[in-house]
Design an enzyme around this catalytic site. Structure first.
Site, PDB file in Angstrom:
ATOM      1  N   HIS A   1      36.968 -23.102   2.965  1.00 10.63           N
ATOM      2  CA  HIS A   1      36.119 -22.146   2.242  1.00 10.63           C
ATOM      3  C   HIS A   1      35.237 -21.400   3.244  1.00 10.63           C
ATOM      4  O   HIS A   1      34.133 -21.852   3.560  1.00 10.63           O
ATOM      5  CB  HIS A   1      35.227 -22.885   1.241  1.00 10.63           C
ATOM      6  CG  HIS A   1      35.939 -23.341   0.012  1.00 10.63           C
ATOM      7  ND1 HIS A   1      36.042 -22.555  -1.115  1.00 10.63           N
ATOM      8  CD2 HIS A   1      36.605 -24.486  -0.259  1.00 10.63           C
ATOM      9  CE1 HIS A   1      36.741 -23.215  -2.038  1.00 10.63           C
ATOM     10  NE2 HIS A   1      37.105 -24.381  -1.543  1.00 10.63           N
TER      11      HIS A   1
ATOM     12  N   GLU B   1      33.408 -18.936   2.939  1.00 13.77           N
ATOM     13  CA  GLU B   1      32.128 -18.439   2.389  1.00 13.77           C
ATOM     14  C   GLU B   1      30.971 -19.400   2.631  1.00 13.77           C
ATOM     15  O   GLU B   1      29.816 -18.988   2.671  1.00 13.77           O
ATOM     16  CB  GLU B   1      32.274 -18.140   0.888  1.00 13.77           C
ATOM     17  CG  GLU B   1      32.478 -19.334  -0.023  1.00 13.77           C
ATOM     18  CD  GLU B   1      33.927 -19.751  -0.221  1.00 13.77           C
ATOM     19  OE1 GLU B   1      34.218 -20.394  -1.256  1.00 13.77           O
ATOM     20  OE2 GLU B   1      34.777 -19.462   0.643  1.00 13.77           O
TER      21      GLU B   1
ATOM     22  N   LYS C   1       2.796 -10.570 -20.670  1.00 15.89           N
ATOM     23  CA  LYS C   1       1.986 -11.635 -21.272  1.00 15.89           C
ATOM     24  C   LYS C   1       1.712 -12.764 -20.269  1.00 15.89           C
ATOM     25  O   LYS C   1       2.633 -13.286 -19.643  1.00 15.89           O
ATOM     26  CB  LYS C   1       2.720 -12.210 -22.502  1.00 15.89           C
ATOM     27  CG  LYS C   1       2.743 -11.238 -23.675  1.00 15.89           C
ATOM     28  CD  LYS C   1       1.341 -11.030 -24.219  1.00 15.89           C
ATOM     29  CE  LYS C   1       1.318 -10.201 -25.494  1.00 15.89           C
ATOM     30  NZ  LYS C   1      -0.071  -9.937 -25.895  1.00 15.89           N
TER      31      LYS C   1
ATOM     32  N   GLU D   1      49.946 -30.283  -8.387  1.00 17.74           N
ATOM     33  CA  GLU D   1      48.758 -30.255  -9.244  1.00 17.74           C
ATOM     34  C   GLU D   1      49.121 -29.720 -10.629  1.00 17.74           C
ATOM     35  O   GLU D   1      48.539 -30.107 -11.629  1.00 17.74           O
ATOM     36  CB  GLU D   1      47.686 -29.345  -8.600  1.00 17.74           C
ATOM     37  CG  GLU D   1      46.385 -29.300  -9.379  1.00 17.74           C
ATOM     38  CD  GLU D   1      45.317 -28.424  -8.727  1.00 17.74           C
ATOM     39  OE1 GLU D   1      44.228 -28.350  -9.306  1.00 17.74           O
ATOM     40  OE2 GLU D   1      45.556 -27.821  -7.661  1.00 17.74           O
TER      41      GLU D   1
ATOM     42  N   CYS E   1      41.496 -21.433  -0.287  1.00 17.79           N
ATOM     43  CA  CYS E   1      41.753 -22.739  -0.893  1.00 17.79           C
ATOM     44  C   CYS E   1      42.977 -22.657  -1.814  1.00 17.79           C
ATOM     45  O   CYS E   1      44.094 -22.525  -1.334  1.00 17.79           O
ATOM     46  CB  CYS E   1      40.498 -23.245  -1.604  1.00 17.79           C
ATOM     47  SG  CYS E   1      40.563 -25.012  -1.943  1.00 17.79           S
TER      48      CYS E   1
ATOM     49  N   SER F   1      15.878 -21.258 -13.837  1.00 14.29           N
ATOM     50  CA  SER F   1      16.574 -20.083 -13.293  1.00 14.29           C
ATOM     51  C   SER F   1      15.636 -18.903 -13.031  1.00 14.29           C
ATOM     52  O   SER F   1      16.004 -17.755 -13.241  1.00 14.29           O
ATOM     53  CB  SER F   1      17.714 -19.623 -14.224  1.00 14.29           C
ATOM     54  OG  SER F   1      18.632 -20.646 -14.393  1.00 14.29           O
TER      55      SER F   1
END
Length: 543
Positions: free
Chosen positions: A517, A519, A190, A407, A383, A18
């Site tokens: 979606h 995005e 460091k 669901e 969604c 990460s």
């Protein structure tokens, strides 16, 4: 194009994961693309899962979906957003896929009875896939997930090492991203972790040509020199990547440090002058916009913002194009269930209900949708957010108090959302799924065509009667209720092969629910039209 004409940049990470290898890869790719090259990107994931599709978002962040329906690592989202391009399943693979493929070939007898080993069989399979991703590209940037020294990453590093010999030194460059920790008590940065990480890489047989230092503050020149000498790289090939106000600043920061000169010299690319003017002005609008708008983001994985990465980035893109800062008010839908909408949603300019799986927090999302509809606040449901807007409308307008999705309640008398048995998938083949189908691979995944109703908000946003957007869901809106919903004032504004893709509320200033979606197709330079229209509506309602 022969594969030897493709040049490869291999990006590895050290010290810990990460660190932003994905942003580094995307930023270098952006600069090379802006310099006129055909650039490809590939993410290698050393874990044994076949894909991240069945991994929890808490485990792995968001699952990004490509247009051809591959469930991939979220770094592919960064690549698409930075490089303004669409990638495919060839741009991401895992150790699980490699072993699966090699084992299947062995079962078919393709290795003629030989003993199957990591070298050469696994390594050759990795090599073939890397070259496949590089086809038709002048430069392929390959990012290896995880950290140097991980046992799972070794076959990939061995592949990089061999490719340097096969392709020739001027066709391969190794970039290593490491952490430069700041020790508060000692008051200094460091370098030892970086030195150890590079030693480990060299032990495997790879000498980095460039080191990118992730640090919280600027790195003094003498420290860069120390790292250059101890890690055997040129001083100007030690580049700092310090925390930025926005990730889209990183390419500009790299350019300021002349990152392209050492890359160009190693790969013999000639003089590079990237055109970054438009990018610069968008970044300036992200950092110092003239307006602002507050959006309530109603979801349930709020502890891990990474699980909504594409969506939060898409809001930033829309804000940059409207010269407005999009302030997100994170609202946990379970809290709405306990304490009501007013406390969390009053004073916002727009309400966004995102996707998600499972029963938890659903009633709170439905309450948020009701609040947006009744108070005439601009609303975007994505969604599951769209499916719940149907349920909310059926309960509170049609009067079906027990309306639900199968669901969450298989026995509901009013299944506004149900499991469709058969559908045509992104590649045009008929898929059959049941409640007992395995979770991996029974979703409607990837890009589908959507026919847009003329005169609708959706048509206004896209300026087109046919759009293509990506999906990742298992349940569908039930067309049996369509007539009743439309009579009561809900408009079906988007359809795909008879499936309901988008809904709007007729007497509302701006209310849109989409099954896809949006995005996933938003880019910094080309924001998604639905999200852009939503933020514009929220800005106007603020005024």
């Amino acid at each position: 194009m022969q594969d030897q004409t493709t040049k490869y940049i291999f990006i590895t990470g050290g010290v810990l994961s990460s660190l932003g290898k994905g942003i580094t890869a995307a930023s270098i790719g952006t600069l090379l693309k802006a310099s006129g090259f055909r650039v490809g990107v590939l993410k290698l994931d050393p874990y044994i899962n076949v894909d991240p599709g069945t991994m929890s978002p808490l485990e792995h962040g968001e699952v990004f979906v490509t247009k051809d329906g591959a469930e991939t690592d979220l770094d592919l989202g960064h690549y698409e957003r930075f490089l303004d391009t669409s990638l495919t399943k060839a741009n991401n693979f895992t150790t699980g896929q490699i072993y699966k493929s090699v084992i299947e070939k062995e079962r078919k007898g393709e290795y003629l009875g030989k003993t199957i080993q990591v070298v050469p069989h696994i390594v050759n399979e990795i090599k073939d896939r890397i070259k496949l991703a590089g086809e038709g590209k002048e430069i392929l940037i390959v990012e290896l997930g995880g950290t140097t020294g991980d046992i799972e990453g070794l076959p990939f590093l061995e592949t990089f090492r061999q490719m340097k010999h096969e392709l020739g030194r001027s066709n391969v460059m190794n970039i290593h991203v490491t952490l430069l920790p700041y020790i508060k008590v000692a008051g200094e940065l460091k370098t030892k972790p970086t030195q150890h990480s590079v030693q480990e890489l060299r032990r495997i047989g790879i000498a980095p040509h460039m080191i990118i230092l992730r640090a919280e503050q600027p790195v003094p020149q003498d420290l860069k020199r120390k790292i250059a000498y101890s890690c055997d790289v040129d001083e100007r090939s030690v580049i700092e990547a310090i925390d930025a106000a926005t990730i889209y600043q990183v390419p500009i920061s790299f350019l300021r440090q002349d990152v392209l000169t050492p890359i160009s010299e190693q790969l013999q690319l000639g003089e590079l002058t990237p055109k970054m003017d438009e990018w610069n002005s968008l970044v300036n609008r992200i950092i110092a916009p003239s307006g602002e708008v507050t959006i309530a983001f109603v979801g349930k994985y709020l502890d891990l913002k990474e699980s909504y990465k594409s969506l939060t980035e898409a809001l930033i893109h829309a804000g940059a194009h409207l010269d407005s800062r999009v302030k997100i008010r994170w609202v946990d839908s379970e809290k709405i269930e306990e304490e009501g909408s007013e406390k969390f949603l009053s004073g916002v300019d727009g309400i966004l209900v995102a996707g998600g799986f499972g029963q938890r927090g659903v009633e709170g999302k439905i309450e948020a949708i009701r609040y947006a509809r009744e108070r005439e606040i601009p609303f975007l449901g994505i969604c599951l957010g769209m499916q719940l807007s149907l349920i909310e409308y059926a309960r509170n307008v049609l009067g079906y108090e027990d309306a639900n999705s199968m669901e969450f309640d298989e026995n509901t008398r009013h299944p506004l959302v149900y499991l469709i048995d058969e559908f045509i998938d992104a590649s045009g083949t008929r898929q059959v799924r049941t409640t007992t189908s395995p979770l991996g691979g029974t979703m409607r995944l990837g890009e589908y065509r959507c026919d847009v109703k003329p005169g609708s908000k959706l048509a206004e946003a896209y300026g087109s009667e046919t759009i293509f957007e990506r999906h990742r869901h298992r349940y569908e809106a039930n067309p049996a209720y369509r007539e009743e919903l439309e009579k009561a004032g809900m408009i079906v504004s988007g359809e795909s092969e008879g499936l309901i893709e988008a809904v709007e509320v007729a007497d509302h200033p701006w209310f849109l629910g989409v099954q896809f979606h949006p995005e996933f197709t938003s880019r910094l330079q080309h924001p998604n039209p639905a999200i852009l229209a939503f933020i514009r509506a929220a800005s106007e309602s603020r005024e």
